[in-house]
Structure formats: C-alpha cells, structure tokens
Design a protein around this motif. Sequence first.
Motif, mmCIF file in Angstrom:
data_model
loop_
_atom_site.group_PDB
_atom_site.id
_atom_site.type_symbol
_atom_site.label_atom_id
_atom_site.label_comp_id
_atom_site.label_asym_id
_atom_site.label_seq_id
_atom_site.Cartn_x
_atom_site.Cartn_y
_atom_site.Cartn_z
ATOM 1 N N UNK A 27 0.791 -1.219 0.000
ATOM 2 C CA UNK A 27 0.000 0.000 0.000
ATOM 3 C C UNK A 27 0.824 1.270 0.000
ATOM 4 N N UNK A 28 1.998 1.272 0.639
ATOM 5 C CA UNK A 28 2.849 2.462 0.636
ATOM 6 C C UNK A 28 3.308 2.769 -0.785
ATOM 7 N N UNK A 29 3.744 1.735 -1.491
ATOM 8 C CA UNK A 29 4.164 1.915 -2.881
ATOM 9 C C UNK A 29 3.007 2.430 -3.727
ATOM 10 N N UNK A 30 1.819 1.864 -3.547
ATOM 11 C CA UNK A 30 0.648 2.297 -4.307
ATOM 12 C C UNK A 30 0.335 3.762 -4.048
ATOM 13 N N UNK A 31 0.391 4.170 -2.779
ATOM 14 C CA UNK A 31 0.081 5.557 -2.426
ATOM 15 C C UNK A 31 1.085 6.522 -3.048
ATOM 16 N N UNK A 32 2.385 6.196 -2.938
ATOM 17 C CA UNK A 32 3.413 7.065 -3.513
ATOM 18 C C UNK A 32 3.314 7.091 -5.034
ATOM 19 N N UNK A 33 3.027 5.937 -5.626
ATOM 20 C CA UNK A 33 2.888 5.885 -7.082
ATOM 21 C C UNK A 33 1.742 6.782 -7.547
ATOM 22 N N UNK A 34 0.617 6.728 -6.835
ATOM 23 C CA UNK A 34 -0.538 7.546 -7.209
ATOM 24 C C UNK A 34 -0.217 9.032 -7.080
ATOM 25 N N UNK A 35 0.438 9.404 -5.989
ATOM 26 C CA UNK A 35 0.815 10.812 -5.791
ATOM 27 C C UNK A 35 1.760 11.274 -6.900
ATOM 28 N N UNK A 36 2.750 10.445 -7.216
ATOM 29 C CA UNK A 36 3.709 10.791 -8.266
ATOM 30 C C UNK A 36 3.043 10.848 -9.641
ATOM 31 N N UNK A 37 2.108 9.939 -9.889
ATOM 32 C CA UNK A 37 1.406 9.934 -11.178
ATOM 33 C C UNK A 37 0.646 11.232 -11.389
#
Length: 452
Positions: A27-37
Amino acid sequence: MLTAAGSAVGLGNIWRFPYLAAKDGGGLYLALYLILALTFGFTLLTTEIAIGRKTKQSPLTAYGKLKPKWGFLGAIACLVPVIIFPYYCVIGGWVIKYFLAYMTGSGSAATEDGYFTGFITGSWQPIVLTALFMFMVAFIVFRGINKGIEASSKILMPLLLLLVIGISVFSLTIHYQDESGVTRTGMEGFWIYVIPDLSKMTVKSFFTVLLDAMGQLFFSLSVAMGIMVAYGSYVRDDANLVKSINQIELFDTAVAFLAGVMIIPTVYTFMGKEGMAASGPSLMFVSLPKVFSSMGKIGNLVGCLFFAMVLFAALTSAVSVLEAVVSSFMDRFHITRTKAAVIEVVIALIGGIIVCLGYNRLYFEVNLPNGTTAQILDIMDFISNNFLMPLVAIGTCVLIGWVLKPQIVIDEVEKSGNPFSRKRLYIVMIRYIAPVLLVILLLKSLGILTII
C-alpha cells in the motif's frame, strides 16, 4: 489518446509494477505511485504532449524547433526507442512462445525446470518469434495513423481491458491448500498488496520506495522516450488537452493497479510470500506458469488468456515505440512512412538477432553500475531506461522550466479554450521538484548515489 494510453500499458506495468509493489510494502508503494502519477508523471506527460502538438513534429525535430541549440535533446529522445525496440521485440517473441504453448494445450510443458532457459538459449526459435512479433508491429505502423495505429487500438485496447479485469476478478476468488495444510486465498494476497507494511520502514527505505515508484512511471507513462511527443503532434489544436492527459493518467494507473491484482494474489495463493520475490522475466515466464499448473485443468485456459493479454499489451506498446522512430525519420529526412518503417525494422531486426544470440553464441556477463549482472539485453535496457530516459527528462525540465519558461506549455494547453486547472502545480513541478527528483534518480541508477 486511446493509442497513447495503449502505449502506457505495456510489459512494464505487467511484470515490473506488481513486483515493486510486493517488494516495497504494498500500500505504501501504491500511495506514492498515485501521488507521483498525479504530480511528477502529469508534469512530464503534459510537457511532452504539448511539445508535440505545438511543433507538429516528432521527437527528433521537435526540440530543435522549440530552441535550435537544444536539438541534441531530440536526438537523445529518439535514440531511446531505437535502443528499446529491438529487445522489446525479443521479449514479445517470448510472449508469443508461451501464448502458443497454452493455446495448443501444452502449457504444462512451460512449468518444467529449464523450459524458459532452454528456449531463450536456443539458436533459431527465439529469432523466428522475434521477427514474427516485429513484423506484426510493423504491419500496424505501415498502415499509418488512422488505418493502422488507431484502428488496431480500437480493437486491442478493449480486449486488453476485458482480459485484465476478468483475470483480476478471478485472482481474488481462488484458494489453495499447500502440502503442509496451510490454506491461502486470493483475498489475503490482495490485502497484502493494498495495505501498507510499515514494520521495517526507515528513511532510507522510504526513499527507495519513492525512487522505485518514480522509475516505474517512465515505463508506465511512456515518457522521456519520444513517444508522447510523437502522439502529441497528431492531436488536433481544438482538442481538450487537459481532458486527454487525465484520461491517459487514469487508464494507465488503473491498469497498473489491476496488473498487481492479477498477479500478486495469484502468486501469493499458490507460492506464498516467497513466490512474490520474483521479478521481470522470471516472474512472467517461470513463476506464473507454475501457478497456472497448480490450478489444475482450468490453469491452461487461464494461462492462455493471461498471455493473450500480455501479447496485446506488448503489441500496443511496441507499436508506439516504433512509431516514435518512424515519425522521427519521416520529419528529419523527409521520406515516406513505408521507407522510414523499413529502415527502422531492418535496424531493429539486426539488433534483435544480436540480443537473441546474447543468450548463446554471444553470451557474456558484465557488472552494471547499479550492481546487477547483465547480458546484452540488460545492457541495452540499462542504457535506455536508467541513463538516457532520466537524461531526456532532466533536459526537458530545464528547457521548459528555465530556458523557454513554463508559460509556453501553459499557452499550448489552454489554446483550445479549456482551463489548465493544475497550472500552479505544473510550474512548481517543472521548475523545481521534478528536476531534483530526476537528478537523484539518475545518480542512484548510475551507482553514484548510494545513501538512498
């Protein structure tokens, strides 16, 4: 725009995104990926599409038209797909091999130890399948924008989406009891995927996750490789650029997320957390066939559908990579589409053959700056993805953020009369945050920055 989204949905989403999500705490990776996207990825995507539409040129000539002394950046941007296309077609040939195996009902053979290694070290079969995949891609590009690329995307992308959703739903419904009597379910794997694991989180590991997510965005959004500049040049002046970019972001992020839903719960159910450590080719061509075999009779069907989906994703991305080169040759040398495509296919076929021979007659190993051991394919991947793509992105940020100023992109986005709602965010990202993050990513990729 559908074609641009198809470019964004490729092998990087399917075999790299799930592995990184599993490795980096779900979930941490998903959250950071979404923010970066929504920030970093949005900035690069907007910039490249706007450059393409403003200049009506491909990457090789677009940068020079904006600022003559910066034409070298276009040359580097064009070099990236030239390097990527040969080895991408080699991997496309691997996908065809597995798709045919499952389609003919012989998927069980793919689970045998040494099957994948035996195939890629073969003398002729990898070359033949590489050529087959390359000619499939070339046929679409030969037919042009409307009859070829757009027409194929209208067929392939809906099929791809249906298969991704179908396999994702299936992966959540499965369960398996191993030899020790432990039962695991797809839903358990799903929660591992989406719930952040912060138990071993440190400042260093946080930045590792951040840079992993940022590096993945290059693969996912097809930025810094000239593709979006090329497709931007085909966008009408009256088109709503903000809406189109939002659609690409949404579609790509959704498919990347679903790729994780397809793979992580399935691998966890049949192989446990240990099986989730596989990445790249070993995940797709070694681990997943074993998973399909564990499913029993339905495994062959699931495997066939899965590799059909992967083949569609590989085709849509490879078409975009080839188009970036073909359009560049057309604009720079003023030649026909057919001639430009033939020249690039000949170059790529020679490169593809060399990559295939890199697993047998031309086999050697070298240590890359990032600490990995590499063969020819890995070296080409490292040069294009770890060095040239960050370099192109940094150069683009400097050119637009400081030399020409962000207003040149803002004016292009708002040209159709539609407001640029994330204008302030764009200015801050293109001038300050994106260049800093990109320099850190480049230094880390080259092994210069080791504290992160």
